[in-house]
Design an enzyme around this catalytic site. Structure first.
Site, short mmCIF file in Angstrom:
data_model
loop_
_atom_site.label_atom_id
_atom_site.label_comp_id
_atom_site.label_asym_id
_atom_site.label_seq_id
_atom_site.Cartn_x
_atom_site.Cartn_y
_atom_site.Cartn_z
N ILE A 26 0.49 5.13 0.54
CA ILE A 26 -0.40 6.20 0.97
C ILE A 26 0.17 7.53 0.48
O ILE A 26 1.22 7.98 0.93
CB ILE A 26 -0.53 6.23 2.52
CG1 ILE A 26 -1.02 4.88 3.04
CG2 ILE A 26 -1.49 7.34 2.93
CD1 ILE A 26 -1.08 4.81 4.56
N LEU A 36 0.86 -1.19 0.00
CA LEU A 36 0.00 0.00 0.00
C LEU A 36 0.89 1.23 0.00
O LEU A 36 1.81 1.35 0.82
CB LEU A 36 -0.90 0.02 1.24
CG LEU A 36 -1.68 1.31 1.50
CD1 LEU A 36 -2.70 1.58 0.39
CD2 LEU A 36 -2.38 1.26 2.87
N CYS A 47 0.44 8.28 -3.19
CA CYS A 47 1.30 7.60 -4.17
C CYS A 47 1.83 8.49 -5.29
O CYS A 47 2.67 8.06 -6.09
CB CYS A 47 0.56 6.42 -4.78
SG CYS A 47 -0.95 6.90 -5.68
N CYS A 107 13.34 26.58 -0.46
CA CYS A 107 13.36 25.27 0.19
C CYS A 107 14.76 24.67 0.15
O CYS A 107 15.22 24.06 1.14
CB CYS A 107 12.36 24.33 -0.46
SG CYS A 107 10.63 24.75 -0.13
#
Length: 389
Positions: free
Chosen positions: A178, A176, A180, A358
């Site tokens: 989460i 899975l 993606c 950033c």
């Protein structure tokens, strides 16, 4: 942008805000940054009201003034690295930004309804734009350069492989993902490790292109909120999504991962994080780049996972994000002529400011990049981090 008429700027400065100018100049001196200096990291002021705007609105005023063309800097990345390394924010009265701070602390800004906003505002601006900026697999998270990668493609493949090895993926497992994105991890894991994958995202653009790029692989994209997940997986990964969860939802997020993970499974969480719990989200980033986002601290993640998971490993390679962002910026600049007519000068300045500010923040070690490895009851015999190169 044309070189400013310094005489005119100085005259207007003295007439409209000399006190603010002097305060800003003195403040920046602590970071070895000058107003209208000649070095690459100095600010070149085109509007004499910039110091007042920044002192009134903090980071929001600084970013908006840049977007409006009121100041320039040849090396924004180095400007921010110096400013953040010097902790200039601690020298400004936080009461100026009290409304934003209270809103961040009191409101749940990441409810199921509000969570979709970041997908619409940030991730859905156009797949072609992101294809031009990112690596060939479209991995929109920190690459791993520390193992000797020379290019962005190599750094991202190294990061994806590192995640798969940390998870101990084996053929036939079910993974899975989460948050993606465009499916780079799922595509890589299916191709190289023989696993089947389910990914959830809140971006329509990502889901559509990701499904197209993963055709023929055992990969499923779902356009849904993570809180709706309720089925078992052998392994879970979440790469660059936890930054959108919000403190009021950290425990819920961990509970979802815990209920979806097999009893003997492994969960890897890859997230940007901040050093101090009491800080509030950057107002400019919140308004223009990642609405409702907030960076967690190590303590907040530990609190949220306590009683649900055993922390098997914690790995910080935040310094690699500086190089990743600079690579994205180089790609963005090279591709910009293709998008200029569609997106315009203000978007260009906004996006350049985002990437380079950033990069400077990671260079200053003001923010970090962590990979956590969790197991429900702890792994029998302990966890062994694979050799990373």
């Amino acid at each position: 942008m044309a070189t400013p008429d310094l005489e005119a700027v100085h005259s207007a400065r003295e007439a409209t805000g000399s006190a603010a100018w002097r305060f800003a100049a003195d403040l920046l001196a602590h970071a070895d940054v000058r107003l209208n200096g000649t070095r690459e990291w100095d600010m070149r002021i085109h509007d004499p009201h910039v110091p007042e705007r920044v002192l009134a609105l903090g980071n929001l005023g600084l970013g908006e003034a840049y977007m409006d063309g009121q100041w320039d800097c040849d090396r924004l990345d180095e400007f921010f690295a110096r400013v953040l390394r010097s902790h200039l924010d601690e020298r400004i009265d936080p009461a100026r930004l009290v409304f934003h701070a209270l809103k961040a602390r009191l409101m749940n800004r990441q409810t199921t309804r509000r969570a979709w906003k970041v997908g619409q505002k940030h991730y859905d601006i156009g797949n072609a734009f992101y294809e031009a900026m990112l690596d060939r697999r479209m991995t929109y998270t920190c690459g791993y350069w520390s193992g000797g990668a020379k290019t962005l493609d190599e750094a991202q493949e190294a990061k994806l492989d590192m995640i798969c090895r940390k998870l101990g993926l084996q053929p036939g497992m079910r993974l899975l993902d989460i948050g993606c994105g465009w499916g780079s991890l799922m595509q890589f894991a299916a191709e190289r490790y023989g696993v089947s994958c389910v990914g959830v995202t809140i971006s329509k653009e990502q889901a559509a292109l990701g499904a197209e790029r993963c055709q023929g692989l055992p990969v499923e994209f779902r356009l849904e909120d993570y809180r709706l997940l309720d089925e078992k997986f052998d392994r879970i990964a979440s790469v660059g999504m936890f930054e959108h969860v919000g403190p009021k939802n950290y425990r819920t997020y961990m509970e979802v991962a815990q209920r979806c993970l097999a009893d003997d499974g492994i969960f890897l969480l890859h997230t940007i994080g901040k050093n101090r719990r009491e800080t509030t989200p950057d107002a400019w980033i919140d308004k223009y780049i990642f609405p409702n986002g907030e960076l967690p601290t190590i303590g907040q993640i530990a609190d949220a996972s306590g009683g649900l998971f055993v922390t098997e490993d914690l790995h910080n390679f935040g310094a690699d994000y500086d190089r990743t962002l600079m690579a994205w910026h180089a790609n963005f600049e090279a591709a910009w002529p293709r998008f200029e007519a569609q997106m315009g000068e203000r978007f260009y300045r906004m996006w350049r400011y985002y990437l380079l500010s950033c990069a400077g923040a990671f260079r200053a070690r003001d923010i970090q990049l962590w990979q956590w490895v969790f197991a429900k009851q702890g792994l029998r015999g302990g966890y062994r981090r694979p050799a990373l190169g």
